[in-house]
Scaffold this motif. Structure first.
Motif, PDB file in Angstrom:
ATOM      1  N   ARG A 104      -3.476   4.471 -10.592  1.00 27.42           N
ATOM      2  CA  ARG A 104      -4.101   2.777 -10.733  1.00 27.42           C
ATOM      3  C   ARG A 104      -3.423   1.417  -9.750  1.00 27.42           C
ATOM      4  O   ARG A 104      -4.016   0.111  -9.644  1.00 27.42           O
ATOM      5  CB  ARG A 104      -3.459   2.678 -11.940  1.00 27.42           C
ATOM      6  CG  ARG A 104      -4.348   4.087 -13.048  1.00 27.42           C
ATOM      7  CD  ARG A 104      -4.242   3.614 -14.264  1.00 27.42           C
ATOM      8  NE  ARG A 104      -5.111   4.592 -14.920  1.00 27.42           N
ATOM      9  CZ  ARG A 104      -5.124   4.652 -15.952  1.00 27.42           C
ATOM     10  NH1 ARG A 104      -4.419   3.503 -17.017  1.00 27.42           N
ATOM     11  NH2 ARG A 104      -5.964   5.720 -17.190  1.00 27.42           N
ATOM     12  N   ILE A 105      -2.236   0.935  -9.269  1.00 30.94           N
ATOM     13  CA  ILE A 105      -1.485  -0.085  -8.682  1.00 30.94           C
ATOM     14  C   ILE A 105      -2.334  -0.329  -8.353  1.00 30.94           C
ATOM     15  O   ILE A 105      -2.798  -1.116  -7.077  1.00 30.94           O
ATOM     16  CB  ILE A 105      -0.355   0.335  -9.214  1.00 30.94           C
ATOM     17  CG1 ILE A 105       0.337   0.041 -10.470  1.00 30.94           C
ATOM     18  CG2 ILE A 105       0.560  -1.174  -7.584  1.00 30.94           C
ATOM     19  CD1 ILE A 105       1.829  -0.317 -10.450  1.00 30.94           C
ATOM     20  N   LYS A 106      -1.953   1.108  -7.689  1.00 36.46           N
ATOM     21  CA  LYS A 106      -2.413   0.761  -5.498  1.00 36.46           C
ATOM     22  C   LYS A 106      -4.467   0.409  -5.715  1.00 36.46           C
ATOM     23  O   LYS A 106      -4.788  -0.423  -4.726  1.00 36.46           O
ATOM     24  CB  LYS A 106      -2.727   2.060  -4.817  1.00 36.46           C
ATOM     25  CG  LYS A 106      -1.640   2.584  -4.793  1.00 36.46           C
ATOM     26  CD  LYS A 106      -0.855   4.320  -3.750  1.00 36.46           C
ATOM     27  CE  LYS A 106       0.132   4.422  -3.793  1.00 36.46           C
ATOM     28  NZ  LYS A 106       0.319   5.967  -2.993  1.00 36.46           N
ATOM     29  N   LEU A 107      -5.135   1.405  -6.341  1.00 39.57           N
ATOM     30  CA  LEU A 107      -6.908   0.092  -6.533  1.00 39.57           C
ATOM     31  C   LEU A 107      -6.458  -0.816  -7.127  1.00 39.57           C
ATOM     32  O   LEU A 107      -7.862  -1.406  -6.603  1.00 39.57           O
ATOM     33  CB  LEU A 107      -7.292   1.862  -7.355  1.00 39.57           C
ATOM     34  CG  LEU A 107      -7.155   2.793  -6.984  1.00 39.57           C
ATOM     35  CD1 LEU A 107      -8.413   3.850  -8.187  1.00 39.57           C
ATOM     36  CD2 LEU A 107      -8.619   2.671  -5.891  1.00 39.57           C
ATOM     37  N   GLY A 108      -5.558  -1.344  -8.040  1.00 34.17           N
ATOM     38  CA  GLY A 108      -5.769  -2.633  -8.101  1.00 34.17           C
ATOM     39  C   GLY A 108      -5.246  -3.316  -7.308  1.00 34.17           C
ATOM     40  O   GLY A 108      -6.224  -4.718  -6.576  1.00 34.17           O
ATOM     41  N   ALA A 109      -4.306  -3.243  -6.489  1.00 38.17           N
ATOM     42  CA  ALA A 109      -4.251  -4.257  -5.329  1.00 38.17           C
ATOM     43  C   ALA A 109      -5.293  -3.718  -4.526  1.00 38.17           C
ATOM     44  O   ALA A 109      -4.828  -5.039  -3.881  1.00 38.17           O
ATOM     45  CB  ALA A 109      -3.031  -3.193  -4.412  1.00 38.17           C
ATOM     46  N   VAL A 113      -7.330  -7.493  -2.891  1.00 44.00           N
ATOM     47  CA  VAL A 113      -6.963  -8.327  -1.091  1.00 44.00           C
ATOM     48  C   VAL A 113      -8.703  -8.134  -1.078  1.00 44.00           C
ATOM     49  O   VAL A 113      -8.808  -8.813  -0.261  1.00 44.00           O
ATOM     50  CB  VAL A 113      -7.019  -6.991  -0.637  1.00 44.00           C
ATOM     51  CG1 VAL A 113      -6.912  -6.434   1.288  1.00 44.00           C
ATOM     52  CG2 VAL A 113      -4.964  -7.014  -0.362  1.00 44.00           C
ATOM     53  N   ILE A 114      -9.762  -6.823  -1.470  1.00 50.30           N
ATOM     54  CA  ILE A 114     -10.934  -7.117  -0.612  1.00 50.30           C
ATOM     55  C   ILE A 114     -11.491  -8.133  -1.470  1.00 50.30           C
ATOM     56  O   ILE A 114     -12.186  -8.897  -1.262  1.00 50.30           O
ATOM     57  CB  ILE A 114     -11.362  -6.148  -1.616  1.00 50.30           C
ATOM     58  CG1 ILE A 114     -11.245  -4.881  -0.910  1.00 50.30           C
ATOM     59  CG2 ILE A 114     -13.392  -5.851  -1.310  1.00 50.30           C
ATOM     60  CD1 ILE A 114     -12.039  -3.881  -1.344  1.00 50.30           C
ATOM     61  N   VAL A 115     -11.064  -9.156  -2.460  1.00 52.82           N
ATOM     62  CA  VAL A 115     -11.531 -10.077  -3.164  1.00 52.82           C
ATOM     63  C   VAL A 115     -11.423 -11.466  -2.405  1.00 52.82           C
ATOM     64  O   VAL A 115     -11.946 -12.188  -2.402  1.00 52.82           O
ATOM     65  CB  VAL A 115     -11.592 -10.418  -4.885  1.00 52.82           C
ATOM     66  CG1 VAL A 115     -11.927 -11.654  -5.491  1.00 52.82           C
ATOM     67  CG2 VAL A 115     -12.385  -9.368  -5.906  1.00 52.82           C
ATOM     68  N   ILE A 116      -9.882 -11.200  -2.063  1.00 58.29           N
ATOM     69  CA  ILE A 116      -9.063 -12.230  -1.679  1.00 58.29           C
ATOM     70  C   ILE A 116     -10.299 -12.685  -0.630  1.00 58.29           C
ATOM     71  O   ILE A 116     -10.093 -13.916   0.196  1.00 58.29           O
ATOM     72  CB  ILE A 116      -7.747 -12.135  -1.953  1.00 58.29           C
ATOM     73  CG1 ILE A 116      -7.799 -12.401  -2.789  1.00 58.29           C
ATOM     74  CG2 ILE A 116      -7.058 -13.249  -1.189  1.00 58.29           C
ATOM     75  CD1 ILE A 116      -5.902 -12.546  -3.200  1.00 58.29           C
TER      76      ILE A 116
END
Length: 423
Positions: A104-109, A113-116
């Motif tokens: 979950r943390i990897k997917l959130g990160a 990154v994609i949003v930024i």
């Protein structure tokens, strides 16, 4: 009357021949006939057995599938083989596996990154599209060879374009038609740190041969000498670049210009610029009225600060020092996390600046950013600021020191540490 089947008696239905534990009967206990366990509320007739009068107990047919004893067979945890990890009887549904927090943390990160990245790319193209690429340096003729590093010609014009009469009055700009250069600087960005060199507007220069920016006609060099800012007034940015290159021997890579209104708007967008004024001064023409000490200047005050020259003994030379000081402070206070990471400050600042900037056709947003951070480096002690070396004056115009200028240009072209000093 006894309702129990033949061979059974007693209040609890004990068998008269007393087979069982401690019994003396010949039939072993395990072979005795088990009493029928009747399904609750279901008559024997409904189960396919109708005992007649005096009949014995029904034959044992195994456990009634409709009867649930609550016993769960299988593994000690309550689940049977292959049950997929179900809970004990009576629990609410199947057991859920423990959440995979690492995944979950990897997917959130990754999402962050994609949003930024998406916002950054969108901002880049938005800002890049706002640049006014109006200056064509390909029209400049007989250019000197390029050296190491990058050279920017930064021009502050007295353009009043887009200003109302009220704004002109408030900013003390006057109402002169057209536009002239109010300040000119060369910013060299190289491996030995940035160098910011002010070119006094009253510098005595030779107007070289040039190609008209609109007509395309080539004008010969007649040896005419005049003030540097006259070149801009005569044929715009292209002739100014040509004149600077001819009189210095330094190749100009990029051109950046900003007018009065744009300058004031940028300062107001970042909430003002803090600057330390060592000595109080006042000037009616620029509207300056400053006390000594640290203070935060708004757009109107900032414009008055960088335009004042009549209040100083050194006139234009003192003014160029204030211009350098202010621009370096502006860059230093704008390139901060509080501005760059705050969209409510970043976008108004970029909008105010980019709308009013005029740059050359080859200028990218990346190059503009490099120029901005090089300007910040001058304040941070990474570079040097100076005036073009002066040897005297003629007819009220400032004459450059040719030997020092030659040494300075050689050091810049070779990207060496600048040791030449100017007033």
């Amino acid at each position: 009357m006894n309702d129990w089947p033949d061979g059974w008696t007693g209040d609890r239905g004990e068998r008269r021949d007393h087979y069982g534990r401690g019994s003396g009967g010949a039939q072993p206990e395990g072979a005795r006939v088990m009493p029928h366990v009747q399904s609750r509320g279901v008559p024997r007739q409904a189960q396919g057995y109708d005992p007649g009068p005096g009949a014995g107990p029904p034959p044992y047919a195994g456990p009634d599938p409709a009867y649930n004893t609550g016993q769960v067979y299988g593994s000690p945890s309550g689940g049977g083989p292959g049950d997929g990890g179900y809970r004990r009887a009576g629990a609410m549904g199947p057991t859920r596996p423990a959440p995979d927090w690492g995944r979950r943390i990897k997917l959130g990160a990754l999402t962050l990154v994609i949003v930024i990245l998406g916002v950054s790319i969108g901002t880049y193209f938005w800002a890049d599209g706002k640049l006014n690429r109006e200056v064509d340096l390909s029209k400049v003729i007989e250019r000197p060879a390029q050296g190491d590093g990058t050279n920017y010609l930064i021009v502050g014009s007295d353009s009043r374009e887009g200003m109302t009469d009220e704004q002109k009055k408030q900013l003390h700009t006057g109402s002169a038609e057209g536009k002239r250069t109010d300040s000119m600087m060369i910013l060299h960005d190289g491996s030995n740190g940035p160098t910011l060199i002010s070119l006094p507007r009253d510098s005595n220069v030779t107007i070289p041969s040039f190609k008209g920016s609109d007509s395309g006609k080539v004008y010969p060099n007649t040896g005419r000498q005049t003030k540097l800012n006259a070149a801009y007034a005569e044929d715009g940015p292209e002739l100014l670049v040509r004149t600077v290159e001819f009189n210095t021997g330094l190749h100009i890579d990029h051109y950046v210009e900003i007018g009065f209104a744009g300058f004031a708007n940028i300062v107001d967008a970042i909430g003002g610029v803090e600057i330390d004024i060592p000595k109080a001064f006042k000037d009616k023409k620029s509207g300056a009225d400053f006390q000594a000490g640290k203070q935060t200047l708004d757009g109107e005050q900032s414009l008055a600060f960088v335009r004042t020259r009549y209040a100083f003994a050194g006139s234009d030379l003192d003014r160029t020092k204030n211009q350098q000081k202010f621009l370096a402070a502006l860059a230093s206070q704008t390139a901060t996390p509080g501005t760059i990471l705050n969209p409510f400050k970043l976008y108004p600042t970029m909008g105010a600046g980019l709308d009013t900037l005029i740059v050359d056709k080859d200028m990218s947003l990346w190059s503009l950013g490099q120029m901005f951070f090089a300007m910040k480096g001058v304040t941070g002690g990474e570079g040097k600021s100076m005036n073009m070396p002066i040897s005297g004056s003629v007819g009220g115009n400032l004459v450059w020191d040719k030997e020092k200028v030659k040494q300075l240009v050689n050091q810049l072209n070779n990207d060496e540490k600048v040791t030449v000093s100017g007033d």
